[in-house]
Design a protein around this motif. Structure first.
Motif, mmCIF file in Angstrom:
data_model
loop_
_atom_site.group_PDB
_atom_site.id
_atom_site.type_symbol
_atom_site.label_atom_id
_atom_site.label_comp_id
_atom_site.label_asym_id
_atom_site.label_seq_id
_atom_site.Cartn_x
_atom_site.Cartn_y
_atom_site.Cartn_z
ATOM 1 N N GLU A 67 -40.076 -26.587 -18.985
ATOM 2 C CA GLU A 67 -39.061 -27.619 -18.775
ATOM 3 C C GLU A 67 -38.792 -27.876 -17.297
ATOM 4 N N ALA A 68 -38.868 -26.826 -16.479
ATOM 5 C CA ALA A 68 -38.596 -27.020 -15.052
ATOM 6 C C ALA A 68 -39.591 -28.015 -14.474
ATOM 7 N N ASN A 69 -40.863 -27.801 -14.788
ATOM 8 C CA ASN A 69 -41.895 -28.715 -14.291
ATOM 9 C C ASN A 69 -41.734 -30.104 -14.904
ATOM 10 N N MET A 70 -41.297 -30.156 -16.147
ATOM 11 C CA MET A 70 -41.094 -31.464 -16.778
ATOM 12 C C MET A 70 -40.029 -32.263 -16.025
ATOM 13 N N ILE A 71 -38.951 -31.600 -15.658
ATOM 14 C CA ILE A 71 -37.851 -32.299 -14.983
ATOM 15 C C ILE A 71 -38.307 -32.792 -13.607
ATOM 16 N N GLY A 72 -39.015 -31.935 -12.873
ATOM 17 C CA GLY A 72 -39.506 -32.340 -11.556
ATOM 18 C C GLY A 72 -40.531 -33.460 -11.653
ATOM 19 N N THR A 73 -41.404 -33.364 -12.643
ATOM 20 C CA THR A 73 -42.411 -34.409 -12.833
ATOM 21 C C THR A 73 -41.739 -35.735 -13.168
ATOM 22 N N ALA A 74 -40.698 -35.666 -13.985
ATOM 23 C CA ALA A 74 -39.948 -36.886 -14.311
ATOM 24 C C ALA A 74 -39.357 -37.489 -13.037
ATOM 25 N N SER A 75 -38.861 -36.635 -12.174
ATOM 26 C CA SER A 75 -38.297 -37.112 -10.911
ATOM 27 C C SER A 75 -39.363 -37.832 -10.086
ATOM 28 N N GLY A 76 -40.554 -37.253 -10.005
ATOM 29 C CA GLY A 76 -41.646 -37.887 -9.255
ATOM 30 C C GLY A 76 -42.043 -39.221 -9.861
ATOM 31 N N LEU A 77 -42.089 -39.282 -11.191
ATOM 32 C CA LEU A 77 -42.416 -40.550 -11.863
ATOM 33 C C LEU A 77 -41.345 -41.601 -11.552
ATOM 34 N N ALA A 78 -40.092 -41.173 -11.496
ATOM 35 C CA ALA A 78 -39.010 -42.105 -11.155
ATOM 36 C C ALA A 78 -39.197 -42.629 -9.730
ATOM 37 N N MET A 79 -39.609 -41.746 -8.827
ATOM 38 C CA MET A 79 -39.804 -42.165 -7.438
ATOM 39 C C MET A 79 -41.029 -43.062 -7.291
ATOM 40 N N SER A 80 -41.852 -43.042 -8.310
ATOM 41 C CA SER A 80 -43.004 -43.926 -8.334
ATOM 42 C C SER A 80 -42.636 -45.272 -8.970
ATOM 43 N N GLY A 81 -41.387 -45.412 -9.388
ATOM 44 C CA GLY A 81 -40.917 -46.688 -9.917
ATOM 45 C C GLY A 81 -40.791 -46.755 -11.433
#
Lengths: 329, 323
Positions: A67-81
């Motif tokens: 889950e930790a990686n999922m949350i961070g990955t979601a953050s990166g996807l958000a920063m990608s728009g």
């Protein structure tokens, strides 16, 4: 005279768990919004992200039990728009608090965190799977919007609203079915307004003795409690307290100023820091003129049927009514 | 002595990996930290060649058309210089997961023309965009807010997935690379290994991680606190392409980057950069002593003198010498 249950809930429609409402609706919206991506941590059949996964496999990321990686990955996807919906059980997703604090809330990442399986209402799986502190954790974070839908309409409306909103969001969903609430044409037309709760029986506003602020899974037993209270001559005002942050401070202050004898919050969540805590903060800020009864969970949960658990932890109509009557003296 | 020494600072001519520029980067890192009287010199100095190799390569900044990296080093109207809106979508991204090394990144970005060098000495000041750890709400060209270790790794993976999705759906015309700079101590966080498992599954060949393996962390040598070895074997077993190089040899680093092609669907790339904590200043080359200690004025002077053979180098000084 019809009961509150008949008056306020729509028996012509099937009850639906808010996790199902979410899963169905996000899968529908996938076609309209190419920016939606969905992440899950090996619980897609429980969180109901499986429907989106089937329809949009290129925009679905199963991150495994991480889950930790999922949350961070979601953050990166958000920063990608993109607009990521990252789902897991409420206990597991909000348990990765530092990742949410840093990579989502402090980063103002446009992430929708979806926590399903809220509270003791999940039943047999027991304490380790029950999200009971998630509202407290999430609402303490600056930038975070926190919402707990009361039924299918609330859930789909909130997801629609979220597509127009920029900023991190936490939505808390139930495993168990929720009966659909009746809504007036005016309410349906206006749609969900941020930070505005719905008073289910507004005609009783000036006559009520107690206000029951209900949220998510406690709406159904709370409405049942109102029927029991009515037989004892106690009039209840029923509120769907779906916005946890922003809270409906205007309504809380109006209740505090009214002729009520008691305000009560009822939540399938720890009684510290959740809806009850949030309401207490508002009441004390201006000076509470009403006592507040915070009905919630005060210990870790345990296995049992959802019904047995709701009875044991005080979330049946009878138990809620009893508690209110005791408090009213 | 010049009453306004900041105006005398000029970045040396040449590209970022040239000897003179790297010395100026090291000097400005130490002057930033000395001005703030706090910060992390050891893990910033070990990053200099890694950043030089990345930015001297084919890094696509996405600068606006006609943008000329400015040579001016003094603040004018816009202290922050470039902001996100100035850069094009489809640019490469750099996530500094070891956020405490940010003075090195600030120096490199300033050299590249992102903002005037005179701002560097405002590091860690209340309200300033150069926060003590990368903070994208204070400075939106920090791709991720980092400093709680391990988290930048996952954000970098999300960026790599997102940029690839935009490329494959033809929203952008080139496939951006996402660079993620990790610390060695940071490798002890479980979250980075979650990411190391996930990236090969998703075949993010546009993700390149560089580990600044400087062998030191706050409480002692990495080997003693929580050994990472055999690090290369572990990462290869996780299905990454792995290159192990001298992290202070710019051409070796550039060669390793070149051998890690930007590909939409392939193994992600890892460079283990063997570095020295505090590199370049003999008395700072130590696994722990200069992890989180700011140089005192006399130590700064000694460091500058060691770099250039003079406390008044040709590039000038950001801070007035206090000897």
């Amino acid at each position: 005279m019809s009961t509150f249950k008949e008056k306020l809930t729509d028996s012509t429609q099937k009850p639906k768990a808010s996790r199902n409402s979410f899963g169905d609706h996000v899968a529908e919206l996938g076609a309209k919004f190419p920016q939606i991506v969905v992440l899950d941590a090996d619980l897609s059949k429980s969180t109901q992200t499986q429907h989106f996964a089937k329809r949009f496999p290129d925009r679905f990321f199963n991150m495994g039990i991480a889950e930790a990686n999922m949350i961070g990955t979601a953050s990166g996807l958000a920063m990608s728009g993109f607009v990521p919906f990252a789902a897991s059980f409420a206990a597991f997703i909000t348990g990765r608090y530092d990742q949410i604090r840093m990579s989502v809330a402090a980063s103002r990442a446009n992430v929708r965190l979806i926590g399903t399986h809220a509270g003791v209402g999940i039943g047999e799986d027991g304490h380790s799977q029950m999200g009971l502190e998630d509202l407290t954790l999430m609402r303490s974070l600056p930038n975070m919007t926190v919402f707990q839908p009361g039924d299918d309409w609330d859930t789909t409306q909130f997801i629609d609203w979220s597509m127009k909103h920029e900023g991190p969001i936490y939505m808390r969903l139930t495993r168990q079915n929720l009966p659909p609430l009746k809504r007036t044409e005016t309410v349906l037309k206006a749609g969900l307004q941020p930070g505005v709760w719905t008073v289910l029986n507004p005609e009783d506003f000036d006559a009520a003795d107690v206000a029951l602020l209900l949220t998510g899974g406690t709406l159904e037993p709370g409405i049942a409690a109102a029927d029991i209270l009515a037989t004892k001559g106690v009039k209840a005002l029923l509120v769907n307290a779906n916005w946890i942050k922003p809270l409906d401070e205007t309504l809380v202050n109006r209740l505090n100023d009214g002729r009520l004898k008691l305000i009560a919050t009822v939540e399938d969540h720890f009684s510290v820091g959740g809806l009850g805590g949030a309401v207490a903060e508002v009441l004390t800020q201006r000076g509470a003129s009403k006592p507040l009864e915070r009905i919630g969970v005060t210990s870790f949960g345990q296995s049992g049927t959802p019904e047995a658990n709701y009875d044991h932890y005080g979330f049946t109509g009878a138990k809620i009514a009893e508690r209110i009557l005791r408090r009213l003296g | 002595m010049n009453s306004n020494p900041m105006s005398r600072f000029t970045w040396p001519q040449g590209n970022i990996s040239s000897d003179g520029v790297r010395k100026a980067l090291r000097q400005s890192i130490l002057e930033q930290i000395a001005a703030a009287t706090s910060g992390h010199p050891g893990g910033s100095l070990s990053l200099v060649e890694i950043l030089s190799a990345i930015f001297d390569g084919n890094f696509e900044h996405g600068f606006p058309a006609g943008f000329v990296p400015k040579t001016e080093v003094t603040s004018t109207s816009s202290k922050m210089g470039l902001v996100r809106e100035n850069l094009s979508d489809g640019r490469d991204r750099l996530v500094l997961s070891k956020g405490h090394g940010v003075p090195a990144l600030y120096s490199a970005l300033s050299f590249l023309g992102y903002f005037p060098a005179s701002e560097l000495v405002q590091l860690r000041r209340l309200g300033h965009f150069l926060q003590g750890h990368p903070d994208r709400n204070h400075y939106d060209l920090m791709e991720a807010s980092t400093g709680s270790l391990g988290q930048g790794a996952s954000v970098a993976l999300g960026l790599a997935l997102g940029e690839r999705l935009k490329f494959e759906t033809k929203k952008i015309g080139r496939l951006p690379r996402v660079y993620c700079l990790l610390g060695d101590g940071e490798m002890q966080e479980g979250q980075v290994w979650e990411m190391f498992m996930a990236a090969p599954k998703f075949q993010t060949g546009n993700l390149l991680c560089v580990i600044d393996y400087n062998k030191g962390q706050i409480d002692g040598p990495v080997k003693e606190i929580m050994d990472l070895e055999p690090l290369g074997d572990k990462l290869r077993a996780f299905n990454w392409t792995v290159h192990e190089v001298d992290g202070h040899d710019v051409s070796a680093l550039k060669a390793a980057i070149a051998k890690s092609p930007i590909t939409a669907r392939a193994k992600p790339h890892m460079i283990i950069a063997n570095t020295v904590k505090g590199k370049g200043i003999s008395f700072m080359e130590h696994p722990t002593q200069w992890h989180g200690a700011a140089p005192k004025p006399e130590q700064l002077e000694a460091a500058v003198k060691e770099l250039w053979g003079s406390t008044q180098p040709a590039c000038g000084r950001l801070l007035e010498a206090k000897v």
